[in-house]
Design an enzyme around this catalytic site. Sequence first.
Site, PDB file in Angstrom:
ATOM      1  N   GLU A   1      -1.552  -1.450  -4.712  1.00  0.00           N
ATOM      2  CA  GLU A   1      -2.768  -0.659  -4.897  1.00  0.00           C
ATOM      3  C   GLU A   1      -2.568   0.350  -6.018  1.00  0.00           C
ATOM      4  O   GLU A   1      -1.527   1.010  -6.094  1.00  0.00           O
ATOM      5  CB  GLU A   1      -3.104   0.064  -3.592  1.00  0.00           C
ATOM      6  CG  GLU A   1      -4.415   0.802  -3.635  1.00  0.00           C
ATOM      7  CD  GLU A   1      -4.777   1.394  -2.287  1.00  0.00           C
ATOM      8  OE1 GLU A   1      -5.339   0.663  -1.459  1.00  0.00           O
ATOM      9  OE2 GLU A   1      -4.488   2.572  -2.083  1.00  0.00           O
TER      10      GLU A   1
ATOM     11  N   ASP B   1       0.883  -1.161   0.000  1.00  0.00           N
ATOM     12  CA  ASP B   1       0.000   0.000   0.000  1.00  0.00           C
ATOM     13  C   ASP B   1       0.927   1.218   0.000  1.00  0.00           C
ATOM     14  O   ASP B   1       1.456   1.602   1.040  1.00  0.00           O
ATOM     15  CB  ASP B   1      -0.890  -0.004   1.236  1.00  0.00           C
ATOM     16  CG  ASP B   1      -1.754   1.242   1.317  1.00  0.00           C
ATOM     17  OD1 ASP B   1      -2.340   1.623   0.289  1.00  0.00           O
ATOM     18  OD2 ASP B   1      -1.822   1.834   2.401  1.00  0.00           O
TER      19      ASP B   1
ATOM     20  N   ASP C   1      -1.290   1.109   7.990  1.00  0.00           N
ATOM     21  CA  ASP C   1      -0.628   0.979   6.686  1.00  0.00           C
ATOM     22  C   ASP C   1      -0.187  -0.456   6.424  1.00  0.00           C
ATOM     23  O   ASP C   1      -0.322  -0.968   5.313  1.00  0.00           O
ATOM     24  CB  ASP C   1       0.561   1.941   6.607  1.00  0.00           C
ATOM     25  CG  ASP C   1       0.116   3.393   6.665  1.00  0.00           C
ATOM     26  OD1 ASP C   1      -0.582   3.834   5.736  1.00  0.00           O
ATOM     27  OD2 ASP C   1       0.454   4.073   7.645  1.00  0.00           O
TER      28      ASP C   1
END
Length: 171
Positions: A67, A8, A139
């Site tokens: 992502e 991410d 995260d």
Amino acid sequence: MLRIIGIDPGSRFTGVGIIDTQDQKIQHVHHQTIACGDGDFPDRLKTIFVAVNELVQQFRPHEMAIENVFMAKNANAALKLGQARGAAICATVANDVVVHEYAPKAIKQAVVGKGGADKKQVQYMVQLLLNLPEKVQNDAADGLAVAICHANNRWAQQRLVANNTSNWRKF
């Protein structure tokens, strides 16, 4: 057994999650948050590149899931996010790891069951799905969610191919 690293990306914090998967079973391997700090932007990109490169060399994933950039209201923020993604992708591809990309809504859908889930819901479901004893930082949980999304998507695609091939042979 397939090892997946999920990322991410972020220009301040980049979440990383590594899982092993076989059939429909998923096992936690590692997770962490790469803190990039508040320094010069090129230095933050270097931090991402170096950290991801080290993780890939240490854990030897077979595939990477990351992502996609979403359309932000702030164009500058979207550009920085894209550059952070690029640093992570380059570090991974330099180690001959195949890269797969997923939309944020698809990741949330795969882990929580709805594309509009908030961070706390993702965090909770990652902890539950991986049977982790304690809460994972946001995260890092997002990095694990990306990896879980890829594992689920990969399994579903294999099932579709297997079913389509067997059905085709019946005619």
